[in-house]
Write a protein that holds these residues in place. Structure first.
Motif, PDB file in Angstrom:
ATOM      1  N   LEU A  32      -5.178  -8.786   1.283  1.00  0.00           N
ATOM      2  CA  LEU A  32      -4.922  -8.635  -0.154  1.00  0.00           C
ATOM      3  C   LEU A  32      -4.677  -7.170  -0.495  1.00  0.00           C
ATOM      4  N   PHE A  33      -5.476  -6.270   0.113  1.00  0.00           N
ATOM      5  CA  PHE A  33      -5.262  -4.835  -0.100  1.00  0.00           C
ATOM      6  C   PHE A  33      -3.856  -4.439   0.342  1.00  0.00           C
ATOM      7  N   LEU A  34      -3.473  -4.847   1.551  1.00  0.00           N
ATOM      8  CA  LEU A  34      -2.159  -4.470   2.074  1.00  0.00           C
ATOM      9  C   LEU A  34      -1.036  -5.040   1.205  1.00  0.00           C
ATOM     10  N   MET A  35      -1.224  -6.262   0.700  1.00  0.00           N
ATOM     11  CA  MET A  35      -0.224  -6.845  -0.197  1.00  0.00           C
ATOM     12  C   MET A  35      -0.128  -6.051  -1.493  1.00  0.00           C
ATOM     13  N   ASN A  38       1.272  -2.426  -0.730  1.00  0.00           N
ATOM     14  CA  ASN A  38       2.699  -2.471  -0.418  1.00  0.00           C
ATOM     15  C   ASN A  38       3.516  -2.799  -1.664  1.00  0.00           C
ATOM     16  N   HIS A  39       3.039  -3.761  -2.439  1.00  0.00           N
ATOM     17  CA  HIS A  39       3.770  -4.165  -3.646  1.00  0.00           C
ATOM     18  C   HIS A  39       3.780  -3.035  -4.682  1.00  0.00           C
ATOM     19  N   GLN A  40       2.671  -2.342  -4.804  1.00  0.00           N
ATOM     20  CA  GLN A  40       2.610  -1.230  -5.755  1.00  0.00           C
ATOM     21  C   GLN A  40       3.546  -0.100  -5.320  1.00  0.00           C
ATOM     22  N   GLU A  41       3.597   0.170  -4.027  1.00  0.00           N
ATOM     23  CA  GLU A  41       4.483   1.217  -3.516  1.00  0.00           C
ATOM     24  C   GLU A  41       5.958   0.879  -3.758  1.00  0.00           C
ATOM     25  N   ASN A  42       6.314  -0.397  -3.594  1.00  0.00           N
ATOM     26  CA  ASN A  42       7.716  -0.804  -3.666  1.00  0.00           C
ATOM     27  C   ASN A  42       8.153  -1.317  -5.035  1.00  0.00           C
ATOM     28  N   VAL A 123       9.669 -13.596  -7.091  1.00  0.00           N
ATOM     29  CA  VAL A 123      10.392 -13.441  -5.825  1.00  0.00           C
ATOM     30  C   VAL A 123       9.915 -12.208  -5.059  1.00  0.00           C
ATOM     31  N   ASP A 124       9.730 -11.087  -5.749  1.00  0.00           N
ATOM     32  CA  ASP A 124       9.290  -9.865  -5.080  1.00  0.00           C
ATOM     33  C   ASP A 124       7.878 -10.015  -4.513  1.00  0.00           C
ATOM     34  N   GLU A 125       7.001 -10.703  -5.245  1.00  0.00           N
ATOM     35  CA  GLU A 125       5.639 -10.925  -4.747  1.00  0.00           C
ATOM     36  C   GLU A 125       5.663 -11.782  -3.483  1.00  0.00           C
ATOM     37  N   PHE A 126       6.517 -12.793  -3.450  1.00  0.00           N
ATOM     38  CA  PHE A 126       6.671 -13.618  -2.235  1.00  0.00           C
ATOM     39  C   PHE A 126       7.152 -12.777  -1.064  1.00  0.00           C
ATOM     40  N   LYS A 150      -4.020   3.975   9.032  1.00  0.00           N
ATOM     41  CA  LYS A 150      -2.752   4.649   9.315  1.00  0.00           C
ATOM     42  C   LYS A 150      -2.041   5.025   8.014  1.00  0.00           C
ATOM     43  N   ILE A 151      -2.541   4.498   6.896  1.00  0.00           N
ATOM     44  CA  ILE A 151      -1.958   4.779   5.578  1.00  0.00           C
ATOM     45  C   ILE A 151      -2.584   6.061   5.040  1.00  0.00           C
ATOM     46  N   ASP A 152      -1.729   7.051   4.725  1.00  0.00           N
ATOM     47  CA  ASP A 152      -2.221   8.352   4.258  1.00  0.00           C
ATOM     48  C   ASP A 152      -3.177   8.222   3.078  1.00  0.00           C
ATOM     49  N   THR A 153      -2.827   7.395   2.106  1.00  0.00           N
ATOM     50  CA  THR A 153      -3.653   7.239   0.907  1.00  0.00           C
ATOM     51  C   THR A 153      -5.058   6.771   1.271  1.00  0.00           C
ATOM     52  N   VAL A 154      -5.171   5.878   2.247  1.00  0.00           N
ATOM     53  CA  VAL A 154      -6.487   5.383   2.671  1.00  0.00           C
ATOM     54  C   VAL A 154      -7.263   6.508   3.349  1.00  0.00           C
ATOM     55  N   ARG A 155      -6.613   7.216   4.271  1.00  0.00           N
ATOM     56  CA  ARG A 155      -7.297   8.302   4.989  1.00  0.00           C
ATOM     57  C   ARG A 155      -7.751   9.405   4.038  1.00  0.00           C
ATOM     58  N   GLU A 156      -6.936   9.703   3.045  1.00  0.00           N
ATOM     59  CA  GLU A 156      -7.229  10.813   2.135  1.00  0.00           C
ATOM     60  C   GLU A 156      -8.270  10.470   1.071  1.00  0.00           C
ATOM     61  N   THR A 157      -8.536   9.197   0.861  1.00  0.00           N
ATOM     62  CA  THR A 157      -9.511   8.775  -0.147  1.00  0.00           C
ATOM     63  C   THR A 157     -10.916   8.872   0.440  1.00  0.00           C
ATOM     64  N   ALA A 158     -11.855   9.422  -0.335  1.00  0.00           N
ATOM     65  CA  ALA A 158     -13.247   9.527   0.118  1.00  0.00           C
ATOM     66  C   ALA A 158     -13.908   8.153   0.104  1.00  0.00           C
ATOM     67  N   ASN A 159     -14.881   7.963   0.994  1.00  0.00           N
ATOM     68  CA  ASN A 159     -15.646   6.708   1.003  1.00  0.00           C
ATOM     69  C   ASN A 159     -16.239   6.430  -0.371  1.00  0.00           C
ATOM     70  N   ASP A 160     -16.262   5.168  -0.746  1.00  0.00           N
ATOM     71  CA  ASP A 160     -16.788   4.677  -2.019  1.00  0.00           C
ATOM     72  C   ASP A 160     -15.930   5.060  -3.215  1.00  0.00           C
ATOM     73  N   GLU A 161     -14.745   5.595  -2.971  1.00  0.00           N
ATOM     74  CA  GLU A 161     -13.799   5.916  -4.047  1.00  0.00           C
ATOM     75  C   GLU A 161     -12.696   4.853  -4.077  1.00  0.00           C
ATOM     76  N   VAL A 162     -12.068   4.691  -5.243  1.00  0.00           N
ATOM     77  CA  VAL A 162     -10.990   3.720  -5.403  1.00  0.00           C
ATOM     78  C   VAL A 162      -9.724   4.233  -4.718  1.00  0.00           C
ATOM     79  N   ILE A 163      -9.138   3.385  -3.868  1.00  0.00           N
ATOM     80  CA  ILE A 163      -7.884   3.714  -3.198  1.00  0.00           C
ATOM     81  C   ILE A 163      -6.732   3.404  -4.138  1.00  0.00           C
ATOM     82  N   ILE A 164      -6.693   2.154  -4.599  1.00  0.00           N
ATOM     83  CA  ILE A 164      -5.700   1.738  -5.600  1.00  0.00           C
ATOM     84  C   ILE A 164      -6.383   0.789  -6.577  1.00  0.00           C
TER      85      ILE A 164
END
Length: 164
Positions: A32-35, A38-42, A123-126, A150-164
């Motif tokens: 769900l996170f990856l979906m 990815n959807h937010q990025e695109n 359609v885009d969500e599918f 491997k995602i920069d945003t994940v690596r750069e976010t501190a533990n217990d902080e919101v990624i997205i």
């Protein structure tokens, strides 16, 4: 737009229909996170409108993660607790089996009579959902968790902080 448990429940049905391997609460949370990521990025918005918090092992959905913890620990909630409504809504679509492992509890999802409602997704969500299923559907929860880092945003976010 707010957190959408009906959309999440239908995504679970879709993942079960697509025979995603090793689908448990951890892998679902990561997919769900990856979906959403990815959807937010695109497309500029999330599909499920969940917040994901970085933990030392993987991104964890804030609301759904709490719901899974309540189910796994068999907690009793007051009848006016909003989380009880979310759990009941989820269980209208799928059944959840609690599996006691040696060092943790795993939740597995079981499809019931309720079919997948494709009208909830555009359609885009599918496209996003199918892309993530194709990329990560056969991976184990541990391997897909490693992919998140491997995602920069994940690596750069501190533990217990919101990624997205």
């Amino acid at each position: 737009m707010k957190f959408d448990i009906v959309k999440i429940a239908n995504a679970i049905i879709y993942l079960l229909d697509k025979k995603v391997a090793h689908l448990n609460d951890k892998k679902l949370s990561i997919m769900l996170f990856l979906m959403d990521y990815n959807h937010q990025e695109n497309c500029g918005e999330k599909i499920f409108n969940e917040e994901y918090v970085k933990t030392n092992r993987n991104p964890k959905p804030r609301i759904l993660g709490e719901v899974f913890d309540i189910i796994a620990n068999n907690e009793d909630l007051d009848e006016d607790d909003e989380r009880l409504f979310v759990i009941q809504e989820l269980l209208d679509y799928i059944d959840i089996e609690i599996i006691d492992k040696e060092k943790f509890v795993e939740l597995q999802f079981i499809k019931m009579e309720e079919g997948f409602d494709e009208e909830l997704f555009n359609v885009d969500e599918f496209k996003t959902m199918n892309k993530i299923i194709k990329l990560y559907g056969d991976m184990t929860p541990r391997n897909i968790a490693n992919e998140c880092f491997k995602i920069d945003t994940v690596r750069e976010t501190a533990n217990d902080e919101v990624i997205i």
